[in-house]
Design a protein around this motif. Sequence first.
Motif, PDB file in Angstrom:
ATOM      1  N   ALA A 197       0.832  -1.204   0.000  1.00  0.00           N
ATOM      2  CA  ALA A 197       0.000   0.000   0.000  1.00  0.00           C
ATOM      3  C   ALA A 197       0.865   1.252   0.000  1.00  0.00           C
ATOM      4  CB  ALA A 197      -0.906   0.008   1.223  1.00  0.00           C
ATOM      5  N   PRO A 198       0.514   2.241  -0.823  1.00  0.00           N
ATOM      6  CA  PRO A 198       1.269   3.500  -0.799  1.00  0.00           C
ATOM      7  C   PRO A 198       0.916   4.311   0.443  1.00  0.00           C
ATOM      8  CG  PRO A 198      -0.620   3.690  -2.266  1.00  0.00           C
ATOM      9  CD  PRO A 198      -0.585   2.258  -1.785  1.00  0.00           C
ATOM     10  N   GLY A 199       1.722   5.336   0.686  1.00  0.00           N
ATOM     11  CA  GLY A 199       1.401   6.223   1.793  1.00  0.00           C
ATOM     12  C   GLY A 199       2.331   6.036   2.980  1.00  0.00           C
ATOM     13  N   ARG A 200       2.152   6.884   3.975  1.00  0.00           N
ATOM     14  CA  ARG A 200       3.036   6.936   5.138  1.00  0.00           C
ATOM     15  C   ARG A 200       2.566   5.953   6.199  1.00  0.00           C
ATOM     16  NH1 ARG A 200       2.971   9.776   9.874  1.00  0.00           N
ATOM     17  NH2 ARG A 200       1.018  10.788   9.268  1.00  0.00           N
ATOM     18  N   PHE A 201       3.518   5.236   6.763  1.00  0.00           N
ATOM     19  CA  PHE A 201       3.207   4.333   7.865  1.00  0.00           C
ATOM     20  C   PHE A 201       3.220   5.130   9.162  1.00  0.00           C
ATOM     21  CE2 PHE A 201       4.401   1.153  11.115  1.00  0.00           C
ATOM     22  CZ  PHE A 201       3.354   0.269  10.929  1.00  0.00           C
ATOM     23  N   ASP A 202       2.278   4.842  10.033  1.00  0.00           N
ATOM     24  CA  ASP A 202       2.128   5.567  11.301  1.00  0.00           C
ATOM     25  C   ASP A 202       3.192   5.091  12.290  1.00  0.00           C
ATOM     26  OD1 ASP A 202       1.246   6.998  13.477  1.00  0.00           O
ATOM     27  OD2 ASP A 202      -0.558   5.782  13.799  1.00  0.00           O
ATOM     28  N   LEU A 203       4.425   5.598  12.112  1.00  0.00           N
ATOM     29  CA  LEU A 203       5.540   5.146  12.942  1.00  0.00           C
ATOM     30  C   LEU A 203       5.353   5.550  14.398  1.00  0.00           C
ATOM     31  CD1 LEU A 203       8.308   3.807  13.190  1.00  0.00           C
ATOM     32  CD2 LEU A 203       9.348   6.014  12.597  1.00  0.00           C
ATOM     33  N   LEU A 204       4.937   6.795  14.651  1.00  0.00           N
ATOM     34  CA  LEU A 204       4.748   7.241  16.031  1.00  0.00           C
ATOM     35  C   LEU A 204       3.649   6.434  16.712  1.00  0.00           C
ATOM     36  CD1 LEU A 204       5.467   9.158  18.310  1.00  0.00           C
ATOM     37  CD2 LEU A 204       3.877  10.848  17.333  1.00  0.00           C
ATOM     38  N   GLY A 205       2.572   6.172  15.986  1.00  0.00           N
ATOM     39  CA  GLY A 205       1.513   5.338  16.540  1.00  0.00           C
ATOM     40  C   GLY A 205       1.992   3.938  16.846  1.00  0.00           C
ATOM     41  N   ALA A 206       2.805   3.366  15.957  1.00  0.00           N
ATOM     42  CA  ALA A 206       3.325   2.014  16.166  1.00  0.00           C
ATOM     43  C   ALA A 206       4.211   1.955  17.408  1.00  0.00           C
ATOM     44  CB  ALA A 206       4.107   1.556  14.936  1.00  0.00           C
ATOM     45  N   VAL A 207       5.076   2.965  17.568  1.00  0.00           N
ATOM     46  CA  VAL A 207       5.996   2.977  18.703  1.00  0.00           C
ATOM     47  C   VAL A 207       5.238   3.147  20.021  1.00  0.00           C
ATOM     48  CG1 VAL A 207       7.858   4.270  19.818  1.00  0.00           C
ATOM     49  CG2 VAL A 207       7.957   3.787  17.360  1.00  0.00           C
ATOM     50  N   THR A 208       4.305   4.110  20.066  1.00  0.00           N
ATOM     51  CA  THR A 208       3.582   4.362  21.321  1.00  0.00           C
ATOM     52  C   THR A 208       2.626   3.222  21.665  1.00  0.00           C
ATOM     53  OG1 THR A 208       1.988   5.688  20.054  1.00  0.00           O
ATOM     54  CG2 THR A 208       3.777   6.865  21.170  1.00  0.00           C
ATOM     55  N   ALA A 209       1.966   2.638  20.659  1.00  0.00           N
ATOM     56  CA  ALA A 209       1.050   1.528  20.926  1.00  0.00           C
ATOM     57  C   ALA A 209       1.809   0.306  21.415  1.00  0.00           C
ATOM     58  CB  ALA A 209       0.248   1.181  19.674  1.00  0.00           C
ATOM     59  N   THR A 210       2.881  -0.040  20.699  1.00  0.00           N
ATOM     60  CA  THR A 210       3.652  -1.230  21.072  1.00  0.00           C
ATOM     61  C   THR A 210       4.292  -1.046  22.446  1.00  0.00           C
ATOM     62  OG1 THR A 210       4.093  -1.721  18.744  1.00  0.00           O
ATOM     63  CG2 THR A 210       5.528  -2.754  20.385  1.00  0.00           C
ATOM     64  N   GLY A 211       4.900   0.124  22.667  1.00  0.00           N
ATOM     65  CA  GLY A 211       5.515   0.370  23.968  1.00  0.00           C
ATOM     66  C   GLY A 211       4.498   0.403  25.091  1.00  0.00           C
TER      67      GLY A 211
END
Length: 481
Positions: A197-211
């Motif tokens: 899929a094109p577009g930006r991956f939600d890196l900040l969301g991934a880091v805060t959710a996982t942490g």
Amino acid sequence: MTAPDAGRRPRGGLVLALLGLAQLITSIDYNIVYVALPRIGADLGFSDQNLQWVVSAYAVAFGGFLLLGGRAADLLGRRRIFVAGLALYAVASLAGGLAGVAGLLVAARAVQGLGGALLFPATLALVVTSFDEGRDRNRAFSVWAAAGAGGMVLGSLLGGVLTEAFGWSAVFYVNVPLAALAIAGARLLLPPDGPRAPGRFDLLGAVTATGGVTLVVFSLVQGPVLGWTSPALLAAAAGGVALLAVFITVEARTASPLMPLRLFRNRNLSTGVSLTLLFMATFGTLLYFLTVHFQRVLGYSALQTGLAYVVPMAAGAAGSLAGGRLAYRFGNRPTLVVSLTVGAAATVALGLGIGAGGSYLALLPSMVVLNVAQGVVFTTMFAAATTGTALFDQGIASGIVSTGQQVGSAVGLAALVAVANAGTEGLTGPQLRTATSSGLRDAVLVAAAGMVLTILVATNFRRPPATAAPEPDIAAESATR
């Protein structure tokens, strides 16, 4: 809602067998390592306090990465993430079997948990997207859930047999050929994902959710070990809550969220998360207390304990297979309410039997009824939770529901273990056995009381109208895959 690729999948039976195998792999590990723990502790020099990390490392990583795994399946491709999860699982299992020191084994278990966090939501999403909603999808959920119940049986049996015959390493090695077989099956049977899929991956969301989820799960798992007022535990819990608060803020503002908050407007999904959490906090903890009863009160060996679960777990598999047919005929909500009520009644009978120091045969009828009810619920609650969610959001929806499952298990077990152990401190011999039996009874009856809330939550499910979750247009779906 019809799966868009259903017409291109003439080998649906083989696809279902593959997805069942993936569920079997993750569920086998639930029991198989428990049985081997005493040998692992003795051979690798674990202390009594640190041995539980063989279990906890997996649980923390699995629970912490589920949201990331679910969204990755939507954005990067479900087959890709399915294969990646299996590959991680196989490599980590091999490393765990070869581990000669405690730290390496704990690290391998954490990587296994990461593999499971990728594999489980991808498998669940593939069940939904590979089969038409209605009879076919309910049947697929039945087989998927029955494979999980079968894995519990195999885990109990294989854990005892392999540990006694070949040593504890064998309980890790057995995952390697199974994962390799599933990877080969995925290459042959699952259609390619297409471009990412094109577009930006939600890196900040991934880091805060996982942490955040990882720290919360860590706090719940470690609470009984470190003490609920331990500074380290309180700091981890506070950090987890703070990160989750940041995560929600990020998700509300970003254009490409990891977990779109609009999903919770689907009442079935929000109800499904609550139900799954409560189900695992109550029904999902009973296996632990039965194991303690068999081994500490009745004096069973690891192998005898595994054999004791064969009939109840087979009943659970039968309930899982029946769940799809019952849900199709009567609807998800009636099926859940009735099966939860039957399960709660069986749990009361089980608790009273345990408190009286009941023999295996005395407890067997209530265990059979309980496991049939659990099988029906397990099948139906996942089907109900994902109803009305668009196909391109099934990965993250599966990750959300699965996260509720893991958090519920950790919360319920921590609370009920405290109830069970409240009157056993400082006791030995017959007094300890009597107090253990009494504590187990109290914990099981408290779980039964909690099941009443689970029944009330199940009444909130509804069948959404045909216009509630319209199919996305082709361009929108392809852009999100």
